[in-house]
Scaffold this motif. Structure first.
Motif, PDB file in Angstrom:
ATOM      1  N   PHE A   1      47.701  29.336  51.473  1.00 55.32           N
ATOM      2  CA  PHE A   1      46.331  29.699  51.830  1.00 55.32           C
ATOM      3  C   PHE A   1      45.513  28.420  51.940  1.00 55.32           C
ATOM      4  O   PHE A   1      45.938  27.350  51.510  1.00 55.32           O
ATOM      5  N   GLN A   2      44.341  28.532  52.534  1.00 51.77           N
ATOM      6  CA  GLN A   2      43.425  27.407  52.652  1.00 51.77           C
ATOM      7  C   GLN A   2      42.175  27.705  51.840  1.00 51.77           C
ATOM      8  O   GLN A   2      41.456  28.659  52.130  1.00 51.77           O
ATOM      9  N   GLY A   3      41.919  26.881  50.845  1.00 47.21           N
ATOM     10  CA  GLY A   3      40.747  27.086  50.006  1.00 47.21           C
ATOM     11  C   GLY A   3      41.111  27.038  48.536  1.00 47.21           C
ATOM     12  O   GLY A   3      42.068  26.364  48.132  1.00 47.21           O
ATOM     13  N   GLU A   4      40.371  27.796  47.741  1.00 50.95           N
ATOM     14  CA  GLU A   4      40.567  27.770  46.294  1.00 50.95           C
ATOM     15  C   GLU A   4      40.534  29.176  45.707  1.00 50.95           C
ATOM     16  O   GLU A   4      39.689  29.993  46.072  1.00 50.95           O
ATOM     17  N   VAL A   5      41.466  29.427  44.797  1.00 54.59           N
ATOM     18  CA  VAL A   5      41.407  30.619  43.949  1.00 54.59           C
ATOM     19  C   VAL A   5      41.107  30.138  42.540  1.00 54.59           C
ATOM     20  O   VAL A   5      41.825  29.299  41.993  1.00 54.59           O
ATOM     21  N   ARG A   6      40.027  30.681  41.962  1.00 52.67           N
ATOM     22  CA  ARG A   6      39.641  30.303  40.609  1.00 52.67           C
ATOM     23  C   ARG A   6      39.882  31.496  39.687  1.00 52.67           C
ATOM     24  O   ARG A   6      39.356  32.585  39.922  1.00 52.67           O
ATOM     25  N   PHE A   7      40.658  31.284  38.654  1.00 55.98           N
ATOM     26  CA  PHE A   7      41.029  32.347  37.719  1.00 55.98           C
ATOM     27  C   PHE A   7      40.141  32.249  36.479  1.00 55.98           C
ATOM     28  O   PHE A   7      40.157  31.232  35.781  1.00 55.98           O
ATOM     29  N   LEU A   8      39.389  33.310  36.224  1.00 53.91           N
ATOM     30  CA  LEU A   8      38.463  33.335  35.096  1.00 53.91           C
ATOM     31  C   LEU A   8      38.975  34.297  34.035  1.00 53.91           C
ATOM     32  O   LEU A   8      38.978  35.513  34.241  1.00 53.91           O
ATOM     33  N   PHE A   9      39.419  33.759  32.921  1.00 53.40           N
ATOM     34  CA  PHE A   9      39.834  34.580  31.780  1.00 53.40           C
ATOM     35  C   PHE A   9      38.671  34.547  30.784  1.00 53.40           C
ATOM     36  O   PHE A   9      38.491  33.575  30.046  1.00 53.40           O
ATOM     37  N   GLN A  10      37.889  35.619  30.803  1.00 58.83           N
ATOM     38  CA  GLN A  10      36.594  35.624  30.125  1.00 58.83           C
ATOM     39  C   GLN A  10      36.649  36.259  28.736  1.00 58.83           C
ATOM     40  O   GLN A  10      37.143  37.370  28.574  1.00 58.83           O
ATOM     41  N   PRO A  11      36.090  35.586  27.737  1.00 60.71           N
ATOM     42  CA  PRO A  11      36.036  36.172  26.392  1.00 60.71           C
ATOM     43  C   PRO A  11      34.856  37.119  26.235  1.00 60.71           C
ATOM     44  O   PRO A  11      33.975  37.208  27.093  1.00 60.71           O
ATOM     45  N   SER A  12      34.840  37.840  25.139  1.00 61.74           N
ATOM     46  CA  SER A  12      33.678  38.546  24.619  1.00 61.74           C
ATOM     47  C   SER A  12      32.908  39.372  25.645  1.00 61.74           C
ATOM     48  O   SER A  12      31.695  39.266  25.745  1.00 61.74           O
TER      49      SER A  12
END
Length: 392
Positions: free
Chosen positions: A119-130
């Protein structure tokens, strides 16, 4: 994409069960954070940051292009598990009763697949607490708000999240534009009174129980007499504590409860009216009552264009018949803070287990989910990300 996701079903299931056995409350998810980081490093991720105390943000970049954020919440609830599962919680009084363990496992599965995709671009993975509460956060922020305030969405063009729903059938996903989940406040009312002998000299006291009882009754008119019948709202007082002895006028009562609405303007109107009723009822008895919102989230709102894109991706995974749109739910969700910053879509994934007897809801000590749904959630994460990046 379904095939690729189901090919790693064993991995997704194993991750979910490991997290399920070791649940952690908000801002205490140190073991979960360590597990997530370890798994990402094993996949070959190099851009990994710890955020919001116990959260993780990881990034995949390929050339120039837009950025999409995929989010999973990782915290558990203060509930004693009663499922009887062989992988039940090993921590007394703590349980993944909302399915955040499955969200985390699905997103790790998506990271595993996307690591090998073009793919072209960015995948940002957010593992969010609370997500469930703000707990001991010094600013009173939940994990979603803290991540936003720590700029995890900087450079992000769109965001997407999934929540499992044990009453929705397997093979279905609900994707709907507009309000999906309600604004939700948890409040405390502290009614001040004055002690006196309840039998010999009640006139010398101010009975906090009487004042508090009138407040509860008066609050019943907030929705029924202040909100248009075509609109929706909820005000519920759910706990009531006061008094110390049968012959002493109570000098304090503490109550807690919740306010819900699907519209920001109506939500604010309810809050304003609740405050006024509390203060004026207390003033009638020459005393005061302190109203405090302990935790609150705004309406979770799905952006029209991003929702349309996610729906198209979902149809590739679930088929046209599997993509539905259920009415808004009066639960709260702090993904709302992210959805206020970038065009977002919050999808509801069916995880119902077909069986005899009661199907237990979220936050119930017997809540269980169908693990066969998790690869579908992983596939939806992946398909949405790839379609967004490739089309943009």
């Amino acid at each position: 994409m379904r095939d690729k996701a189901f090919a790693i079903k064993e991995y997704i299931t194993d991750i979910r069960r490991r997290i399920h056995q070791h649940p952690e409350l908000g801002y205490q998810e140190f073991e979960t954070q360590k597990l997530i980081k370890s798994e990402l490093e094993a996949m070959g991720f190099t851009q990994i940051e710890e955020k919001a105390k116990t959260g993780i943000v990881a990034s995949l970049k390929n050339g120039n292009g837009p950025c999409i954020a995929l989010r999973a919440d990782i915290d558990a609830l203060p509930i004693e598990e009663e499922t009887g599962l062989e992988y039940s919680s090993k921590r007394e009084g703590v349980m993944h009763a909302c399915g955040h363990d499955s969200h985390t496992a699905m997103l790790l599965g998506a990271a595993k697949i996307l690591k090998e995709e073009a793919f072209q671009g960015e995948v940002r993975f957010l593992f969010q607490p609370s997500e469930e509460h703000n707990y001991d956060d010094p600013d009173g922020w939940s994990g979603g708000k803290r991540m936003v305030m720590e700029n995890v969405l900087e450079g992000v063009d769109a965001a997407m999240a999934i929540h499992q729903i044990p009453q929705m059938p397997l093979g279905a996903v609900s994707i709907k534009e507009g309000p999906v989940l309600a604004a939700a406040d948890f409040f405390e009312i502290r009614v001040k009174g004055k002690s006196a002998h309840a039998g010999a000299s009640p006139e010398l006291g101010i009975d906090a129980i009487v004042v508090a009882s009138q407040i509860v009754n008066n609050l019943q008119t907030v929705v029924s007499r202040n909100i248009n019948p075509a609109e929706s709202g909820v005000v519920s007082v759910t706990t009531f504590h006061g008094g110390s002895a049968p012959n002493i006028i109570a000098d304090e009562v503490v109550m807690t409860g919740t306010i819900r609405a699907l519209d920001d303007e109506i939500h604010q109107k309810i809050v304003t009216r609740v405050k006024a009723i509390i203060q004026q009822t207390a003033a009638m008895h020459d005393t005061e009552a302190i109203f405090t919102i302990k935790h609150g989230v705004p309406v979770t709102f799905n952006h029209v264009e991003m929702t349309a894109k996610t729906r198209q991706s979902a149809q590739k995974v679930f088929g046209e018949q599997g993509v539905i749109a259920i009415p808004p739910v009066f639960a709260g969700e702090d993904f709302a803070y992210m959805a206020r910053q970038v065009p977002s879509c919050f999808a509801l994934l069916g995880t119902k287990i077909e069986r005899e007897g009661e199907i237990y809801s979220l936050h119930h000590p017997k809540m269980i989910l169908n693990e066969d749904a998790m690869p579908l959630g992983t596939a939806l994460f992946v398909q949405t990300a790839l379609d967004f990046l490739n089309k943009n």
